[in-house]
Design a protein around this motif. Structure first.
Motif, PDB file in Angstrom:
ATOM      1  N   GLN A 247       2.295   2.787  -1.991  1.00 52.91           N
ATOM      2  CA  GLN A 247       1.936   3.765  -2.819  1.00 52.91           C
ATOM      3  C   GLN A 247       1.104   4.879  -2.945  1.00 52.91           C
ATOM      4  N   ASP A 248      -0.276   4.398  -2.207  1.00 48.14           N
ATOM      5  CA  ASP A 248      -1.460   4.827  -1.570  1.00 48.14           C
ATOM      6  C   ASP A 248      -0.559   6.040  -0.695  1.00 48.14           C
TER       7      ASP A 248
ATOM      8  N   ARG B 176      -5.631   9.344   5.344  1.00 51.49           N
ATOM      9  CA  ARG B 176      -7.555   9.767   3.665  1.00 51.49           C
ATOM     10  C   ARG B 176      -7.613  11.376   4.716  1.00 51.49           C
TER      11      ARG B 176
ATOM     12  N   GLN C 164       1.414  -1.073  -0.577  1.00 54.36           N
ATOM     13  CA  GLN C 164       0.054  -0.305   0.358  1.00 54.36           C
ATOM     14  C   GLN C 164       0.807   1.370  -0.205  1.00 54.36           C
TER      15      GLN C 164
ATOM     16  N   LYS D  18       2.499   7.465  -0.219  1.00 54.39           N
ATOM     17  CA  LYS D  18       2.999   8.025  -1.327  1.00 54.39           C
ATOM     18  C   LYS D  18       1.592   9.234  -1.508  1.00 54.39           C
ATOM     19  N   ASP D  19       0.796   8.495  -2.238  1.00 56.48           N
ATOM     20  CA  ASP D  19       0.071   9.856  -3.102  1.00 56.48           C
ATOM     21  C   ASP D  19      -0.776  10.434  -2.058  1.00 56.48           C
ATOM     22  N   PHE D  20      -0.775  10.121  -0.998  1.00 53.26           N
ATOM     23  CA  PHE D  20      -1.306  11.237   0.059  1.00 53.26           C
ATOM     24  C   PHE D  20      -0.249  12.309   0.946  1.00 53.26           C
TER      25      PHE D  20
END
Length: 152
Positions: free
Chosen positions: A58-59, A148, A56, A61-63
């Protein structure tokens, strides 16, 4: 008593997977953090947890978040563990358990094992979630949801 929601993360230093000096002041207050304490490299639960964070990552990092794993294993153990399972995040060696003590992470299983606790920290360095569970798989979904929520 351990750190709790609303507390500011204390500054700490440690050796990372490559033996380099890590100073928390370089990341605290700059980006959301997921700091997770785990008992031991290469054990079933810890490997499951690390690989779940990897899958997870990358998720996170995306945040804009960084993941940091901490245990009392040596730098050499972390390097082998990280390479074997292709872990893309920071592992810190807390040989003397100073960081664990600073955070107040309790032992589990009648005090025999170091505890498994994950802290979610906002951009200001304030703890917004503490997840204390020896069930390794439960950490990732709960933590990702907390990250998130602070981004949105």
């Amino acid at each position: 008593m351990g750190l709790k929601v609303g507390d500011k993360i204390p500054n700490f230093t440690a050796k990372d997977t490559n033996g380099n000096d890590f100073d928390s002041q370089n990341v605290i207050g700059k980006k959301p953090l997921v700091i997770y304490f785990y008992p031991k490299d290469n054990t079933p639960g810890c490997t499951t947890q690390a690989c779940s964070f990897r899958d997870q990552y990358q998720d996170f990092k995306d945040f804009g978040a960084e993941v940091i794993g901490i245990s009392s294993d040596s730098v050499a153990s972390h390097l082998q563990f990280s390479q074997q399972f292709k872990l893309p995040f920071i592992l810190l060696s807390d040989l003397d358990k100073k960081i664990r003590t600073l955070f107040g992470v309790p032992n589990s299983l009648f005090g025999l094992l170091p505890g498994r606790v994950t802290y979610v920290v906002d951009k200001k360095g304030i703890i917004i979630m503490v997840f204390d569970s020896m069930r390794a798989k439960n950490h990732i979904s709960n933590v990702l949801e907390a990250i998130r929520n602070i981004i949105e």
